[in-house]
Design a protein around this motif. Structure first.
Motif, short mmCIF file in Angstrom:
data_model
loop_
_atom_site.label_atom_id
_atom_site.label_comp_id
_atom_site.label_asym_id
_atom_site.label_seq_id
_atom_site.Cartn_x
_atom_site.Cartn_y
_atom_site.Cartn_z
N SER A 50 10.56 4.66 5.97
CA SER A 50 10.56 3.82 4.77
C SER A 50 9.17 3.89 4.18
O SER A 50 8.18 4.03 4.90
N SER A 51 9.06 3.77 2.86
CA SER A 51 7.75 3.89 2.25
C SER A 51 7.55 2.84 1.16
O SER A 51 8.52 2.35 0.57
N ALA A 52 6.28 2.52 0.93
CA ALA A 52 5.95 1.56 -0.11
C ALA A 52 4.59 1.90 -0.69
O ALA A 52 3.70 2.41 -0.01
N HIS A 53 4.45 1.61 -1.98
CA HIS A 53 3.20 1.81 -2.71
C HIS A 53 2.60 0.43 -2.96
O HIS A 53 3.28 -0.48 -3.41
N VAL A 54 1.31 0.29 -2.66
CA VAL A 54 0.61 -0.98 -2.86
C VAL A 54 -0.59 -0.71 -3.76
O VAL A 54 -1.46 0.10 -3.43
N SER A 55 -0.61 -1.37 -4.90
CA SER A 55 -1.75 -1.26 -5.82
C SER A 55 -2.77 -2.34 -5.46
O SER A 55 -2.46 -3.54 -5.51
N ILE A 56 -3.98 -1.90 -5.11
CA ILE A 56 -5.04 -2.84 -4.77
C ILE A 56 -5.42 -3.68 -5.99
O ILE A 56 -5.82 -4.83 -5.86
N ASP A 57 -5.25 -3.12 -7.19
CA ASP A 57 -5.54 -3.87 -8.41
C ASP A 57 -4.60 -5.07 -8.55
O ASP A 57 -5.01 -6.14 -8.98
N GLU A 58 -3.34 -4.88 -8.19
CA GLU A 58 -2.35 -5.94 -8.31
C GLU A 58 -2.31 -6.86 -7.10
O GLU A 58 -1.84 -8.00 -7.21
N LEU A 59 -2.76 -6.38 -5.95
CA LEU A 59 -2.76 -7.17 -4.73
C LEU A 59 -4.09 -6.96 -3.98
O LEU A 59 -4.14 -6.28 -2.96
N PRO A 60 -5.17 -7.54 -4.50
CA PRO A 60 -6.49 -7.34 -3.88
C PRO A 60 -6.55 -7.78 -2.42
O PRO A 60 -7.29 -7.20 -1.63
N ALA A 61 -5.75 -8.76 -2.04
CA ALA A 61 -5.76 -9.25 -0.65
C ALA A 61 -5.32 -8.18 0.34
O ALA A 61 -5.68 -8.23 1.51
N ALA A 62 -4.59 -7.18 -0.13
CA ALA A 62 -4.13 -6.10 0.75
C ALA A 62 -5.30 -5.30 1.32
O ALA A 62 -5.23 -4.82 2.45
N SER A 63 -6.37 -5.18 0.55
CA SER A 63 -7.51 -4.40 1.04
C SER A 63 -8.14 -5.06 2.27
O SER A 63 -8.53 -4.38 3.21
N GLY A 64 -8.20 -6.38 2.27
CA GLY A 64 -8.72 -7.09 3.44
C GLY A 64 -7.73 -7.12 4.58
O GLY A 64 -8.10 -6.93 5.74
N GLU A 65 -6.48 -7.36 4.26
CA GLU A 65 -5.43 -7.46 5.29
C GLU A 65 -5.27 -6.16 6.08
O GLU A 65 -5.04 -6.18 7.28
N PHE A 66 -5.37 -5.03 5.38
CA PHE A 66 -5.14 -3.74 6.02
C PHE A 66 -6.41 -2.89 6.13
O PHE A 66 -6.33 -1.71 6.41
N MET A 67 -7.56 -3.50 5.91
CA MET A 67 -8.87 -2.84 6.01
C MET A 67 -8.92 -1.55 5.20
O MET A 67 -9.22 -0.47 5.72
N ILE A 68 -8.62 -1.67 3.91
CA ILE A 68 -8.66 -0.54 2.99
C ILE A 68 -10.03 -0.53 2.32
O ILE A 68 -10.35 -1.43 1.55
N PHE A 69 -10.84 0.49 2.62
CA PHE A 69 -12.20 0.56 2.08
C PHE A 69 -12.34 1.60 0.98
O PHE A 69 -13.33 1.61 0.27
N THR A 70 -11.38 2.50 0.87
CA THR A 70 -11.39 3.52 -0.16
C THR A 70 -9.95 3.87 -0.50
O THR A 70 -9.04 3.57 0.27
N VAL A 71 -9.75 4.47 -1.65
CA VAL A 71 -8.41 4.90 -2.04
C VAL A 71 -8.46 6.38 -2.42
O VAL A 71 -9.51 6.87 -2.81
N PRO A 72 -7.36 7.07 -2.29
CA PRO A 72 -6.11 6.61 -1.71
C PRO A 72 -6.21 6.47 -0.20
O PRO A 72 -7.01 7.14 0.45
N THR A 73 -5.38 5.58 0.33
CA THR A 73 -5.26 5.42 1.77
C THR A 73 -3.78 5.45 2.13
O THR A 73 -2.96 4.82 1.47
N VAL A 74 -3.46 6.19 3.18
CA VAL A 74 -2.10 6.27 3.70
C VAL A 74 -2.12 5.71 5.12
O VAL A 74 -2.94 6.12 5.94
N LEU A 75 -1.23 4.76 5.37
CA LEU A 75 -1.05 4.22 6.71
C LEU A 75 0.38 4.50 7.14
O LEU A 75 1.31 4.28 6.37
N LEU A 76 0.54 4.95 8.38
CA LEU A 76 1.87 5.14 8.93
C LEU A 76 2.01 4.23 10.14
O LEU A 76 1.16 4.23 11.03
N PHE A 77 3.08 3.45 10.13
CA PHE A 77 3.38 2.52 11.22
C PHE A 77 4.63 2.98 11.93
O PHE A 77 5.59 3.42 11.30
N ALA A 78 4.62 2.88 13.25
CA ALA A 78 5.80 3.16 14.07
C ALA A 78 6.05 1.92 14.92
O ALA A 78 5.16 1.50 15.67
N GLU A 79 7.22 1.35 14.74
CA GLU A 79 7.61 0.14 15.46
C GLU A 79 6.53 -0.95 15.35
O GLU A 79 6.16 -1.59 16.34
#
Length: 105
Positions: A50-79
């Motif tokens: 499953s995939s999702a796009h998150v805009s840091i401009d629209e959801l600035p809190a995501a950068s802190g929650e997921f430790m996003i320091f630069t863009v683009p960033t791809v995270l893959l989660f398993a279970e």
């Protein structure tokens, strides 16, 4: 790729799906705009992800929650666990090679 605008929606997706790819970007990032369709095309080969796009401009809190320091960033989660993190200079071929290691298991 669905667009998510709430931290709770992102967390819910991660916890409810076996594998989740998150793509973080900003509106003024040219590389982000170019890379997104390539990732979407690659994901057509991985129907279980499953995939999702998150805009840091629209959801600035995501950068802190997921430790996003630069863009683009791809995270893959398993279970629910982060297994791949790629940022800034992302090679589609190398990303796909890493995904294949986990996807087949």
């Amino acid at each position: 790729m669905q667009k998510l605008n709430r931290i709770d929606d992102i967390k819910e997706l991660i916890s409810n799906k076996k594998m989740v790819l998150l793509y973080f970007s900003t509106n003024d990032c040219g590389i982000c705009t170019t890379l997104l369709p390539k990732i979407e095309k690659m994901l057509l080969n991985y129907t279980e992800i499953s995939s999702a796009h998150v805009s840091i401009d629209e959801l600035p809190a995501a950068s802190g929650e997921f430790m996003i320091f630069t863009v683009p960033t791809v995270l893959l989660f398993a279970e629910g666990r982060e297994i791949i993190r790629e940022a800034r200079f992302i090679s589609i071929d190398m990303l796909e090679e890493k995904i294949q290691k986990y996807y087949r298991n």
